[in-house]
Design a protein around this motif. Structure first.
Motif, short mmCIF file in Angstrom:
data_model
loop_
_atom_site.label_atom_id
_atom_site.label_comp_id
_atom_site.label_asym_id
_atom_site.label_seq_id
_atom_site.Cartn_x
_atom_site.Cartn_y
_atom_site.Cartn_z
N ALA A 147 0.86 -1.17 0.00
CA ALA A 147 0.00 0.00 0.00
C ALA A 147 0.90 1.23 0.00
O ALA A 147 1.89 1.28 0.75
CB ALA A 147 -0.92 0.00 1.22
N GLY A 148 0.57 2.18 -0.85
CA GLY A 148 1.40 3.37 -0.94
C GLY A 148 0.58 4.63 -1.03
O GLY A 148 -0.57 4.62 -1.48
N ALA A 149 1.18 5.72 -0.59
CA ALA A 149 0.52 7.02 -0.64
C ALA A 149 1.58 8.11 -0.76
O ALA A 149 2.72 7.93 -0.35
CB ALA A 149 -0.31 7.24 0.62
N ALA A 150 1.15 9.22 -1.35
CA ALA A 150 2.02 10.38 -1.49
C ALA A 150 1.13 11.62 -1.59
O ALA A 150 -0.09 11.51 -1.62
CB ALA A 150 2.90 10.23 -2.75
N TRP A 151 1.76 12.76 -1.66
CA TRP A 151 1.06 14.04 -1.75
C TRP A 151 1.70 14.85 -2.87
O TRP A 151 2.94 14.97 -2.92
CB TRP A 151 1.15 14.75 -0.41
N SER A 152 0.88 15.38 -3.76
CA SER A 152 1.43 16.12 -4.90
C SER A 152 2.19 17.37 -4.46
O SER A 152 3.11 17.81 -5.14
CB SER A 152 0.31 16.50 -5.88
N GLY A 153 1.83 17.92 -3.31
CA GLY A 153 2.51 19.12 -2.80
C GLY A 153 3.97 18.91 -2.47
O GLY A 153 4.74 19.87 -2.36
N ALA A 154 4.39 17.64 -2.31
CA ALA A 154 5.81 17.36 -2.04
C ALA A 154 6.66 17.55 -3.29
O ALA A 154 7.88 17.65 -3.20
CB ALA A 154 5.97 15.94 -1.50
N GLY A 155 6.01 17.58 -4.46
CA GLY A 155 6.73 17.88 -5.70
C GLY A 155 7.21 16.69 -6.51
O GLY A 155 7.60 16.85 -7.65
N THR A 156 7.21 15.48 -5.96
CA THR A 156 7.69 14.31 -6.69
C THR A 156 6.69 13.84 -7.73
O THR A 156 7.06 13.49 -8.84
CB THR A 156 8.00 13.16 -5.71
N PHE A 157 5.42 13.83 -7.37
CA PHE A 157 4.36 13.36 -8.25
C PHE A 157 3.35 14.49 -8.44
O PHE A 157 2.47 14.68 -7.62
CB PHE A 157 3.66 12.13 -7.66
N LYS A 158 3.50 15.25 -9.52
CA LYS A 158 2.65 16.42 -9.73
C LYS A 158 1.42 16.12 -10.57
O LYS A 158 0.43 16.83 -10.49
CB LYS A 158 3.46 17.54 -10.38
N THR A 159 1.48 15.06 -11.39
CA THR A 159 0.38 14.74 -12.29
C THR A 159 -0.04 13.28 -12.08
O THR A 159 0.74 12.48 -11.55
CB THR A 159 0.79 14.92 -13.76
N PRO A 160 -1.24 12.93 -12.54
CA PRO A 160 -1.63 11.52 -12.48
C PRO A 160 -0.63 10.62 -13.20
O PRO A 160 -0.31 9.53 -12.73
CB PRO A 160 -3.00 11.49 -13.15
N GLU A 161 -0.11 11.09 -14.32
CA GLU A 161 0.84 10.28 -15.09
C GLU A 161 2.12 10.01 -14.30
O GLU A 161 2.69 8.93 -14.39
CB GLU A 161 1.17 10.96 -16.43
N ASP A 162 2.60 11.01 -13.53
CA ASP A 162 3.77 10.82 -12.68
C ASP A 162 3.51 9.69 -11.67
O ASP A 162 4.35 8.80 -11.49
CB ASP A 162 4.10 12.09 -11.87
N TRP A 163 2.35 9.74 -11.01
CA TRP A 163 2.01 8.76 -9.99
C TRP A 163 1.81 7.38 -10.60
O TRP A 163 2.36 6.39 -10.14
CB TRP A 163 0.78 9.21 -9.21
N TYR A 164 1.03 7.30 -11.68
CA TYR A 164 0.75 6.00 -12.30
C TYR A 164 2.04 5.38 -12.84
O TYR A 164 2.22 4.17 -12.78
CB TYR A 164 -0.28 6.12 -13.41
N GLY A 165 2.94 6.20 -13.36
CA GLY A 165 4.22 5.69 -13.84
C GLY A 165 5.05 5.10 -12.71
O GLY A 165 5.67 4.04 -12.87
N TYR A 166 5.05 5.77 -11.56
CA TYR A 166 5.78 5.26 -10.39
C TYR A 166 5.18 3.95 -9.91
O TYR A 166 5.89 2.99 -9.63
CB TYR A 166 5.76 6.30 -9.27
N VAL A 167 3.84 3.90 -9.81
CA VAL A 167 3.16 2.69 -9.34
C VAL A 167 3.42 1.54 -10.31
O VAL A 167 3.74 0.42 -9.89
CB VAL A 167 1.64 2.93 -9.17
N LYS A 168 3.33 1.80 -11.60
CA LYS A 168 3.56 0.75 -12.62
C LYS A 168 4.99 0.24 -12.54
O LYS A 168 5.23 -0.98 -12.59
CB LYS A 168 3.26 1.30 -14.01
#
Length: 176
Positions: A147-168
């Motif tokens: 299980a994972g979570a993050a916050w876009s305000g931290a700057g690492t994952f700014k867009t859905p594509e950033d997050w989905y790419g990391y998860v994939k």
């Protein structure tokens, strides 16, 4: 009022419908270093062993059934996607890679959540319950998920594509 599964809470589906364990009954810290922490939570019918690793957005959870406990037909981690609880974001489901990821609506930054099944446990069964939670259910009594979570305000994952790419990429890094 019914509550959701949050990010990774376990739900079980049996012949009588959905079952959700109450809060854990006991907890133990097994290991604590600068690099990781390992803990256990005892529930009525199973124990969950969690491993938090520094620098990783995902926590590993091993679900270990208790001896003599009647196992449900299917059990697995859930992800809250309820609009009432402001979790109705942009959802990505990839059963082939074994993950569900959500990029939630903006409330001073986006909350990003995901669950990933360990591929050694086999393919998950997608299901949803009456609380607007979506699950990757397993037929195995014992299984591992992340299980994972993050916050876009931290700057690492700014867009859905950033997050989905990391998860994939994370899901792809798990060995079969």
């Amino acid at each position: 009022m019914a509550t959701g599964r949050g990010c990774g809470g376990i739900g079980a589906l049996g012949a009588d419908g959905w079952f959700h364990e109450k809060n854990w009954k006991a907890q133990r810290m097994l290991e604590k270093t600068d690099a990781k922490a390992v803990f256990e939570l005892d529930y009525e019918t199973y124990t969950v062993r969690g491993t938090v690793t520094a620098g990783c957005a995902f926590t590993k959870f091993e679900v270990l059934p208790k001896a003599g406990a009647k196992a449900p037909t299917l059990r697995g981690p859930g992800l809250d996607i309820s609009a009432k609880r402001q979790h109705d974001g942009q959802l990505k489901v990839d059963l082939a890679k074994g993950f569900i990821a959500n990029f939630e609506p903006e409330t001073e930054g986006h909350v990003l959540t995901a669950i990933v099944l360990d591929p050694k446990c086999g393919k998950g069964v997608l299901a949803s319950d009456e609380m607007d939670c979506i699950y990757l259910l397993q037929k195995n009594e014992a299984f591992t998920y992340y299980a994972g979570a993050a916050w876009s305000g931290a700057g690492t994952f700014k867009t859905p594509e950033d997050w989905y790419g990391y998860v994939k990429a994370f899901a792809g890094s798990l060995k079969k």
